[in-house]
Design a protein around this motif. Structure first.
Motif, PDB file in Angstrom:
ATOM      1  N   THR A   7      11.297 -14.032 -81.219  1.00 45.72           N
ATOM      2  CA  THR A   7      11.335 -14.576 -79.859  1.00 45.72           C
ATOM      3  C   THR A   7      10.923 -13.520 -78.839  1.00 45.72           C
ATOM      4  OG1 THR A   7      13.708 -14.085 -79.650  1.00 45.72           O
ATOM      5  CG2 THR A   7      13.104 -16.278 -80.447  1.00 45.72           C
ATOM      6  N   VAL A   8      11.233 -12.266 -79.115  1.00 46.49           N
ATOM      7  CA  VAL A   8      10.827 -11.173 -78.225  1.00 46.49           C
ATOM      8  C   VAL A   8       9.300 -11.085 -78.167  1.00 46.49           C
ATOM      9  CG1 VAL A   8      10.917  -8.679 -77.840  1.00 46.49           C
ATOM     10  CG2 VAL A   8      12.953  -9.888 -78.651  1.00 46.49           C
TER      11      VAL A   8
ATOM     12  N   LYS B 276      17.283 -17.336 -80.252  1.00 48.49           N
ATOM     13  CA  LYS B 276      17.184 -15.935 -79.848  1.00 48.49           C
ATOM     14  C   LYS B 276      17.241 -15.074 -81.105  1.00 48.49           C
ATOM     15  CE  LYS B 276      17.311 -12.007 -77.606  1.00 48.49           C
ATOM     16  NZ  LYS B 276      16.790 -11.202 -78.745  1.00 48.49           N
TER      17      LYS B 276
ATOM     18  N   THR C  42      15.859 -11.138 -83.057  1.00 41.14           N
ATOM     19  CA  THR C  42      15.625  -9.726 -82.775  1.00 41.14           C
ATOM     20  C   THR C  42      14.161  -9.427 -82.489  1.00 41.14           C
ATOM     21  OG1 THR C  42      17.450  -9.183 -84.257  1.00 41.14           O
ATOM     22  CG2 THR C  42      15.959  -7.393 -83.668  1.00 41.14           C
TER      23      THR C  42
ATOM     24  N   LYS D 121      21.019 -17.847 -83.558  1.00 42.37           N
ATOM     25  CA  LYS D 121      20.798 -16.421 -83.349  1.00 42.37           C
ATOM     26  C   LYS D 121      20.695 -15.709 -84.690  1.00 42.37           C
ATOM     27  CE  LYS D 121      24.548 -13.836 -82.772  1.00 42.37           C
ATOM     28  NZ  LYS D 121      24.867 -13.483 -84.194  1.00 42.37           N
TER      29      LYS D 121
ATOM     30  N   GLU E   6      15.552 -15.259 -73.749  1.00 37.58           N
ATOM     31  CA  GLU E   6      15.333 -13.829 -73.506  1.00 37.58           C
ATOM     32  C   GLU E   6      16.466 -12.973 -74.082  1.00 37.58           C
ATOM     33  OE1 GLU E   6      12.988 -12.107 -71.726  1.00 37.58           O
ATOM     34  OE2 GLU E   6      11.905 -13.589 -70.515  1.00 37.58           O
ATOM     35  N   SER E   7      17.683 -13.518 -74.096  1.00 38.85           N
ATOM     36  CA  SER E   7      18.848 -12.734 -74.500  1.00 38.85           C
ATOM     37  C   SER E   7      19.910 -13.662 -75.072  1.00 38.85           C
ATOM     38  CB  SER E   7      19.426 -11.973 -73.303  1.00 38.85           C
ATOM     39  OG  SER E   7      19.929 -12.906 -72.340  1.00 38.85           O
ATOM     40  N   LEU E   8      20.895 -13.065 -75.708  1.00 41.10           N
ATOM     41  CA  LEU E   8      22.020 -13.850 -76.204  1.00 41.10           C
ATOM     42  C   LEU E   8      22.776 -14.495 -75.048  1.00 41.10           C
ATOM     43  CD1 LEU E   8      23.395 -11.466 -78.983  1.00 41.10           C
ATOM     44  CD2 LEU E   8      22.045 -13.544 -79.304  1.00 41.10           C
ATOM     45  N   ASP E   9      22.909 -13.772 -73.952  1.00 44.21           N
ATOM     46  CA  ASP E   9      23.602 -14.321 -72.789  1.00 44.21           C
ATOM     47  C   ASP E   9      22.863 -15.540 -72.238  1.00 44.21           C
ATOM     48  OD1 ASP E   9      25.615 -12.461 -72.917  1.00 44.21           O
ATOM     49  OD2 ASP E   9      24.767 -11.128 -71.402  1.00 44.21           O
ATOM     50  N   GLU E  10      21.526 -15.461 -72.192  1.00 43.58           N
ATOM     51  CA  GLU E  10      20.761 -16.619 -71.710  1.00 43.58           C
ATOM     52  C   GLU E  10      20.925 -17.803 -72.660  1.00 43.58           C
ATOM     53  OE1 GLU E  10      16.313 -17.933 -70.209  1.00 43.58           O
ATOM     54  OE2 GLU E  10      16.494 -16.520 -71.865  1.00 43.58           O
TER      55      GLU E  10
END
Length: 234
Positions: free
Chosen positions: A99-100, A94, A96, A64, A45-49
């Motif tokens: 994946t979104v 992940k 832009t 990424k 979902e995010s770079l942090d995830e």
């Protein structure tokens, strides 16, 4: 087969069947990851995830968009990925747009992730499933990326079994904004061969199916053998 071509923001309802298209470069990269031996791809979902998953599973490979960054093994480039051995590994991806888009339709009954390199296998799987209605999610540029729309339209034609010349669709992708930016080095984390690799029609014989596994959205390759006597494109 009824088809719709929508951007991510235009998804007002959950489709029954969704084909999420990202040619340059998320789902070209995903196909290459499977070709390099990856067992599965977790769509973050995010770079942090992505970083958190990598921290919990150091043997996983994380990638990424953009330039290299601490915690990530590589970037979203097919030219760079093709030299990495991923045998038996889980990849965390992940990006832009790609994946979104896939996560936006995760509740659909069937989610396929596609690009030109898996176009025929994707179309064949749609024919095999006998899908009455398919929503193609055009992920790039808020649904306006011509390389993604061209690929989606080509797959839609092939899904009906029509003999379709791919040349015009590939030409559109080759002169798209994304192709120009990759060629001119506007985008970071690239390889000189990226555009050419993204335009290799049907390089791989598998489709890519995304399903929910626990709390994760997981992409896996799905072999789709060609029936005897099937008419190919062109």
């Amino acid at each position: 087969m009824k088809t719709r071509f929508l951007g991510i923001a235009d998804l007002a309802e959950v489709p029954s069947v969704a084909v999420v298209v990202d040619v340059m470069r998320a789902f070209t990269v995903a196909a290459w990851a499977f070709a390099q031996g990856a067992d599965r791809i977790v769509l973050a979902e995010s770079l942090d995830e992505a970083l958190a998953l990598k921290a919990r599973h150091p043997d996983w490979a994380a990638l990424k968009d953009g330039p290299p960054a601490p915690g990530f093994d590589t970037v979203n480039s097919p030219g760079l990925l093709r030299s990495i051995d991923l045998a038996g590994r889980t990849v965390v991806q992940k990006t832009t747009a790609g994946t979104v888009g896939a996560l936006a339709v995760k509740e659909a009954q069937l989610v396929l992730c596609a690009s030109f390199v898996v176009a025929e296998a994707t179309a064949r799987l749609l024919r095999t499933r006998g899908s009455d209605s398919v929503t193609f999610v055009v992920t790039g540029e808020d649904g306006r990326a011509d390389e993604d729309l061209a690929c989606a339209q080509y797959i839609a034609r092939r899904a009906t079994g029509a003999g379709t010349d791919p040349a015009a669709y590939l030409r559109r992708a080759a002169v798209s904004r994304a192709a120009v930016e990759l060629t001119e080095g506007v985008r970071q984390g690239t390889h000189p061969d990226d555009v050419a690799l993204c335009l290799e029609l049907d390089r791989f014989p598998f489709a890519m199916v995304a399903t929910s596994e626990g709390s994760l959205m997981v992409l896996r390759p799905h072999a789709v053998p060609a029936p005897a006597g099937e008419v190919r494109a062109g």
